[in-house]
Structure formats: C-alpha cells, structure tokens
Write an enzyme that holds these catalytic residues in place. Structure first.
Site, mmCIF file in Angstrom:
data_model
loop_
_atom_site.group_PDB
_atom_site.id
_atom_site.type_symbol
_atom_site.label_atom_id
_atom_site.label_comp_id
_atom_site.label_asym_id
_atom_site.label_seq_id
_atom_site.Cartn_x
_atom_site.Cartn_y
_atom_site.Cartn_z
ATOM 1 C CG ASP A 46 -1.786 1.228 1.321
ATOM 2 O OD1 ASP A 46 -2.964 1.128 0.924
ATOM 3 O OD2 ASP A 46 -1.305 2.289 1.774
ATOM 4 C CE1 TYR A 51 0.876 7.999 2.435
ATOM 5 C CE2 TYR A 51 1.345 5.737 1.821
ATOM 6 C CZ TYR A 51 0.544 6.658 2.459
ATOM 7 O OH TYR A 51 -0.570 6.236 3.137
ATOM 8 C CE LYS A 76 -3.624 4.817 0.958
ATOM 9 N NZ LYS A 76 -2.177 4.530 0.895
ATOM 10 C CG HIS A 109 -4.522 9.869 0.558
ATOM 11 N ND1 HIS A 109 -3.182 9.819 0.247
ATOM 12 C CD2 HIS A 109 -4.608 9.397 1.824
ATOM 13 C CE1 HIS A 109 -2.505 9.331 1.266
ATOM 14 N NE2 HIS A 109 -3.344 9.078 2.241
#
Length: 274
Positions: A46, A51, A76, A109
């Site tokens: 994931d 990120y 996401k 998200h």
C-alpha cells in the site's frame, strides 16, 4: 510460507487481509523495505502519490521476481489532484512511477469536503475501473456522510474505505456503515503509531500468549474483520508484524480490548482536513 487470508471485495476481487504499508518511508529506503516484506510473505503493498515513494515500490516489485498476478498493489490520489480530469492525469503519473500498467486498488486519499470535488473525482475512478486500469476502486478517510453522498450521486459502491483504526479509535459507526453497504474496512495506523503498545491491557494479553503487544493489536484487527496494513522499515519488525497466524485471541481478550476505545486520533479529522 504462511498463507494470508483474503477478503472478497464487493466486485469479486480478492485482497490479502494483511498488507505492507510504506507511509513515511523515504523513497531511497522503500525498495529494500518492500523487498524484505515480499521475502517475508506479504503480497499486498500500500502506497500513495503523496508518500513520494511509488518509484521505490515499483523498483522492488520489478526486482522481486514475483509474478504480477500474485501481487496486490494499492495507491492513492492526493488532495491537490481531485477533480475529474486532474484525477485521470494523476493516475497516469502514479502508474508511470510504479512501472505498472494496472493497479489492483486505487483510492481517493481524503474527502476534503471543503473543496467539494470528491464526487467528480469518484466518477474519474469509475472510468479507470471501466477501462481496466485498476481492478477495484475505493476511498480513504471517508465518513459515513461522504460515503452516502457517493452512493446517492454515483453508480459504484466503493470497494474499500481505508480509515485510521486501532483499539484507541475503533470506529464503530463507520464500520457499521461499511457492513451495511458491503464496503471493506481497511485500517491505517493500526498500531496508533505505537501509542498503545504500553497499554497494560495489551501487555497483559501479549504476556499470556507469548507475543508482542504489536502482534496482539494486529491480531485483534484480523479477528474483528479488518484489512490491516502495518508499516515498518525495520526488517525484524516487518517479520514480527507478519507472524500473526500461530495464535488466536479469546473472547475475553477481545472484550478487554474493546474497552480501550477513546476516540484517539493520531491523524487529521476527515471532516475538516483539506
């Protein structure tokens, strides 16, 4: 190798109920962490655009030698890319960074209700699903009211809602809503960023089972029906978090842990975060 149980999503796609998250892992360290996870037995990874480590995930997937159809990859869409056209463009960029031509699950998200774009964004995800570019679509951090609006105004029920969930924030209301509408509950921050690991109740249960507090909390998630995605960049902890299938919590253990719920968030409030 331990066999991880799977959940069947509302469109028939199966997802491992234990996955590996890469939140706050630097891109340069991500490939090594993901490779360790894959070697340990994880098959669900994931990540997210925000990120900054989708490329590292992609490198690990390519280097692992594991057939693509044995892997489950989630990413996401970030808040700044909400809206129909922007979401489609952002998805293309995520695929490029991952080095894939399809993901298994694509999530919005955050609802960011102040921007009021999540319905149009969801329609873009419906197109990605129809085009076969993702096998399932879902959301993250959506409250029941946000989910209800998607049900009322669009054509596809989210397969997953990934929310902050741990013994200190058990999310009974959202979990009930998910159960009523066949939406899988996936837990992020499943260990409350370590904040619960000194809880006396959890430590006592861990001692009785000869397990660590983290293993007890992750086992709790599995037994109450969650999909769970612990994250770590430490090899020993990656392996520890996977070793959940040689013990079972009793009804008394589960009851004791239910008393730990106190609405404790480690992340933002979805109703106000933009």
């Amino acid at each position: 190798m331990t066999s991880v149980p799977h959940a069947v999503l509302n469109n028939g796609v199966t997802i491992p109920r234990l996955g590996f998250g890469v939140f706050q892992i630097d891109d340069a360290e991500t490939a090594d962490a993901v490779l360790t996870a894959l070697e340990t037995g994880y098959r669900s990874i994931d990540t997210a655009a925000v990120y900054g480590n989708e490329a590292g995930v992609g490198r690990a997937l390519a280097d692992s030698g594991i057939p693509r159809d044995e892997l489950f990859v989630t990413t996401k869409l970030w808040n700044d890319d909400q809206g129909y056209d922007a979401a489609l463009t952002a998805f293309d960029a995520s695929l490029d960074r991952l080095g894939l031509d399809q993901v298994d699950l694509y999530l919005i998200h955050w609802p960011t209700p102040g921007r009021d774009r999540y319905v149009d964004t969801w329609r873009a995800l419906e197109k990605l699903l129809a085009d076969g570019r993702t096998r399932a679509i879902g959301v993250s951090n959506f409250q029941p009211a946000h989910l209800q609006r998607l049900l009322d105004e669009t054509g596809i029920v989210p397969a997953v809602n990934q929310i902050e969930l741990h013994p200190g924030l058990q999310q009974a209301g959202p979990r009930d809503f998910h159960a009523q509408h066949d939406i899988a509950t996936e837990a992020w921050s499943p260990l409350a960023q370590g904040a619960l690991l000194q809880e006396e109740t959890i430590r006592e249960i861990a001692g009785r089972h000869g397990r660590t507090p983290a293993q007890v909390v992750l086992r709790w998630h599995l037994q109450i029906g969650n999909i769970v995605i612990p994250k770590s960049a430490t090899p020993a902890r990656i392996r520890e978090n996977f070793d959940l299938f040689g013990f079972e919590l009793s009804a008394d253990d589960l009851h004791a842990m239910s008393a730990l719920d106190r609405g404790m968030r480690t992340g933002p409030d979805p109703d106000t975060f933009d």
